[in-house]
Design an enzyme around this catalytic site. Structure first.
Site, PDB file in Angstrom:
ATOM      1  N   LYS A  20       0.883  -1.270  -0.031  1.00  0.00           N
ATOM      2  CA  LYS A  20       0.086  -0.090  -0.180  1.00  0.00           C
ATOM      3  C   LYS A  20       0.826   1.327   0.050  1.00  0.00           C
ATOM      4  O   LYS A  20       2.220   1.009   0.263  1.00  0.00           O
ATOM      5  CB  LYS A  20      -0.826  -0.002   1.017  1.00  0.00           C
ATOM      6  CG  LYS A  20      -2.086  -1.222   0.912  1.00  0.00           C
ATOM      7  CD  LYS A  20      -2.745  -1.309   2.442  1.00  0.00           C
ATOM      8  CE  LYS A  20      -4.040  -2.183   2.338  1.00  0.00           C
ATOM      9  NZ  LYS A  20      -4.776  -2.096   3.541  1.00  0.00           N
ATOM     10  N   TYR A  60     -12.460  -2.588  -3.272  1.00  0.00           N
ATOM     11  CA  TYR A  60     -13.099  -2.644  -1.897  1.00  0.00           C
ATOM     12  C   TYR A  60     -14.633  -2.626  -1.801  1.00  0.00           C
ATOM     13  O   TYR A  60     -15.204  -1.965  -0.984  1.00  0.00           O
ATOM     14  CB  TYR A  60     -12.671  -1.506  -1.040  1.00  0.00           C
ATOM     15  CG  TYR A  60     -11.155  -1.729  -0.888  1.00  0.00           C
ATOM     16  CD1 TYR A  60     -10.764  -2.766   0.116  1.00  0.00           C
ATOM     17  CD2 TYR A  60     -10.009  -0.792  -0.900  1.00  0.00           C
ATOM     18  CE1 TYR A  60      -9.539  -3.324   0.462  1.00  0.00           C
ATOM     19  CE2 TYR A  60      -8.563  -1.006  -0.317  1.00  0.00           C
ATOM     20  CZ  TYR A  60      -8.489  -2.267   0.414  1.00  0.00           C
ATOM     21  OH  TYR A  60      -7.219  -2.472   0.848  1.00  0.00           O
ATOM     22  N   ASN A 123      -1.892  -0.097   7.310  1.00  0.00           N
ATOM     23  CA  ASN A 123      -1.403  -1.256   7.624  1.00  0.00           C
ATOM     24  C   ASN A 123      -0.586  -1.906   6.668  1.00  0.00           C
ATOM     25  O   ASN A 123      -0.481  -3.186   6.403  1.00  0.00           O
ATOM     26  CB  ASN A 123      -2.565  -2.103   8.090  1.00  0.00           C
ATOM     27  CG  ASN A 123      -3.548  -2.298   6.950  1.00  0.00           C
ATOM     28  OD1 ASN A 123      -3.484  -1.931   5.964  1.00  0.00           O
ATOM     29  ND2 ASN A 123      -4.634  -3.023   7.474  1.00  0.00           N
ATOM     30  N   HIS A 126      -1.761  -5.370   1.469  1.00  0.00           N
ATOM     31  CA  HIS A 126      -3.029  -5.906   1.198  1.00  0.00           C
ATOM     32  C   HIS A 126      -2.826  -7.496   0.870  1.00  0.00           C
ATOM     33  O   HIS A 126      -1.810  -7.791   0.003  1.00  0.00           O
ATOM     34  CB  HIS A 126      -3.651  -5.274  -0.047  1.00  0.00           C
ATOM     35  CG  HIS A 126      -4.965  -6.459  -0.395  1.00  0.00           C
ATOM     36  ND1 HIS A 126      -6.101  -6.287   0.064  1.00  0.00           N
ATOM     37  CD2 HIS A 126      -5.101  -7.173  -1.705  1.00  0.00           C
ATOM     38  CE1 HIS A 126      -6.921  -7.201  -0.669  1.00  0.00           C
ATOM     39  NE2 HIS A 126      -6.149  -7.698  -1.629  1.00  0.00           N
ATOM     40  N   GLU A 137      -9.718 -10.486  -7.892  1.00  0.00           N
ATOM     41  CA  GLU A 137      -8.649  -9.379  -7.647  1.00  0.00           C
ATOM     42  C   GLU A 137      -7.754  -9.238  -8.808  1.00  0.00           C
ATOM     43  O   GLU A 137      -7.179  -8.335  -9.217  1.00  0.00           O
ATOM     44  CB  GLU A 137      -8.232  -9.303  -6.279  1.00  0.00           C
ATOM     45  CG  GLU A 137      -9.210  -9.049  -5.096  1.00  0.00           C
ATOM     46  CD  GLU A 137      -8.639  -9.033  -3.592  1.00  0.00           C
ATOM     47  OE1 GLU A 137      -7.478  -9.311  -3.471  1.00  0.00           O
ATOM     48  OE2 GLU A 137      -9.221  -8.728  -2.793  1.00  0.00           O
TER      49      GLU A 137
HETATM   50  P1  GDP Z   1      -7.736  -6.939   5.204  1.00  0.00           P
HETATM   51  O1  GDP Z   1      -8.222  -7.836   4.318  1.00  0.00           O
HETATM   52  O2  GDP Z   1      -7.021  -7.633   6.282  1.00  0.00           O
HETATM   53  O3  GDP Z   1      -6.941  -5.726   4.669  1.00  0.00           O
HETATM   54  O4  GDP Z   1      -8.991  -6.067   5.860  1.00  0.00           O
HETATM   55  P2  GDP Z   1     -10.514  -5.736   5.281  1.00  0.00           P
HETATM   56  O5  GDP Z   1     -10.790  -6.476   4.093  1.00  0.00           O
HETATM   57  O6  GDP Z   1     -11.454  -5.950   6.342  1.00  0.00           O
HETATM   58  O7  GDP Z   1     -10.252  -4.107   5.113  1.00  0.00           O
HETATM   59  C1  GDP Z   1      -9.440  -3.681   4.209  1.00  0.00           C
HETATM   60  C2  GDP Z   1      -8.675  -2.418   4.625  1.00  0.00           C
HETATM   61  O8  GDP Z   1      -9.557  -1.510   5.233  1.00  0.00           O
HETATM   62  C3  GDP Z   1      -7.952  -2.839   5.668  1.00  0.00           C
HETATM   63  O9  GDP Z   1      -6.468  -3.428   5.239  1.00  0.00           O
HETATM   64  C4  GDP Z   1      -7.404  -1.389   6.190  1.00  0.00           C
HETATM   65  O10 GDP Z   1      -6.662  -0.654   5.470  1.00  0.00           O
HETATM   66  C5  GDP Z   1      -8.996  -0.776   6.102  1.00  0.00           C
HETATM   67  N1  GDP Z   1      -9.753  -0.823   7.605  1.00  0.00           N
HETATM   68  C6  GDP Z   1     -10.483  -1.763   7.780  1.00  0.00           C
HETATM   69  N2  GDP Z   1     -10.965  -1.594   8.913  1.00  0.00           N
HETATM   70  C7  GDP Z   1     -10.504  -0.448   9.260  1.00  0.00           C
HETATM   71  C8  GDP Z   1     -10.908   0.531  10.449  1.00  0.00           C
HETATM   72  O11 GDP Z   1     -11.767   0.164  11.318  1.00  0.00           O
HETATM   73  N3  GDP Z   1     -10.444   1.877  10.098  1.00  0.00           N
HETATM   74  C9  GDP Z   1      -9.798   2.175   9.023  1.00  0.00           C
HETATM   75  N4  GDP Z   1      -9.221   3.715   9.043  1.00  0.00           N
HETATM   76  N5  GDP Z   1      -9.465   1.457   8.192  1.00  0.00           N
HETATM   77  C10 GDP Z   1      -9.919   0.277   8.111  1.00  0.00           C
HETATM   78 MG    MG Z   2      -9.870  -7.972   2.721  1.00  0.00          MG
END
Ligand code: GDP
Ligand code: MG
Length: 161
Positions: A20, A60, A123, A126, A137
């Site tokens: 990222k 997303y 974080n 991805h 994807e």
């Molecule tokens: P991943 O698959 O572990 O990346 O997690 P998700 O698919 O649930 O979410 C996608 C991305 O959205 C995450 O990697 C974070 O960058 C972001 N994200 C998820 N939860 C949060 C949150 O509570 N706050 C913020 N600011 N970003 C979030």
């Molecule tokens: Mg995810």
């Protein structure tokens, strides 16, 4: 289908990994690639680009209703990303383990997020979360012609037990 050189069954499972914008800014690209290489996975696609709103809103699409969705898209367009396709045995699940918990505060040391990040909004990386999700994807981010189907003659992974 078997590898021409090892004779072992080819493992076709693939996943999409992206460094990222914060990972690129912090010069973590090399260390992240190194972890997947040393684990034995095969790199079959790699590019750097400025992600578009269109691709990100598709990528997303499951998070559109989340309160952090707009800030997530701002984050993901704040600089270039490095997008990769990695192939190998159980690569989807194993790379999720290597990447660590979504929230870096809960990510184990030794994972990418556990070693390099503090907050869920930055974080670093991805990783696709399922084989089907990975296929979608990969199609979203890559054209088929930009994936390289090369024969790995160093045996690093196998589907044989
Ligand atoms: P991943 O698959 O572990 O990346 O997690 P998700 O698919 O649930 O979410 C996608 C991305 O959205 C995450 O990697 C974070 O960058 C972001 N994200 C998820 N939860 C949060 C949150 O509570 N706050 C913020 N600011 N970003 C979030
Ligand atoms: Mg995810």
């Amino acid at each position: 289908h078997r590898s021409k050189s090892t004779g072992l069954p080819d493992v076709r499972e693939r996943t999409l990994i992206a460094v990222k914008p914060d990972g690129v800014q912090r010069r973590l690209v090399g260390q992240i690639i190194q972890r997947f290489e040393q684990r034995g996975f095969k790199l079959v696609g790699l590019k750097m680009l400025q992600a578009s709103q269109d691709v990100l809103s598709e990528h997303y699409c499951g998070l559109r209703t989340k309160p952090f969705y707009n800030s997530l898209l701002r984050y993901m367009t704040s600089g270039p990303v490095v997008v990769m396709v990695w192939e190998g045995h159980n690569v989807v699940q194993t790379s999720r383990t290597m990447v660590g918990h979504t929230n870096p505060a809960e990510a184990m040391a030794g994972t990418v997020r556990g070693d390099f990040s503090m907050h869920v909004s930055r974080n670093v990386v991805h990783a696709s979360d399922s084989v089907e999700g990975a296929q979608k994807e990969i199609q979203l981010w890559f054209q088929a012609k930009d994936l390289v189907d090369w024969d790995c003659w160093v045996q690093t992974s196998t589907s044989e037990v």
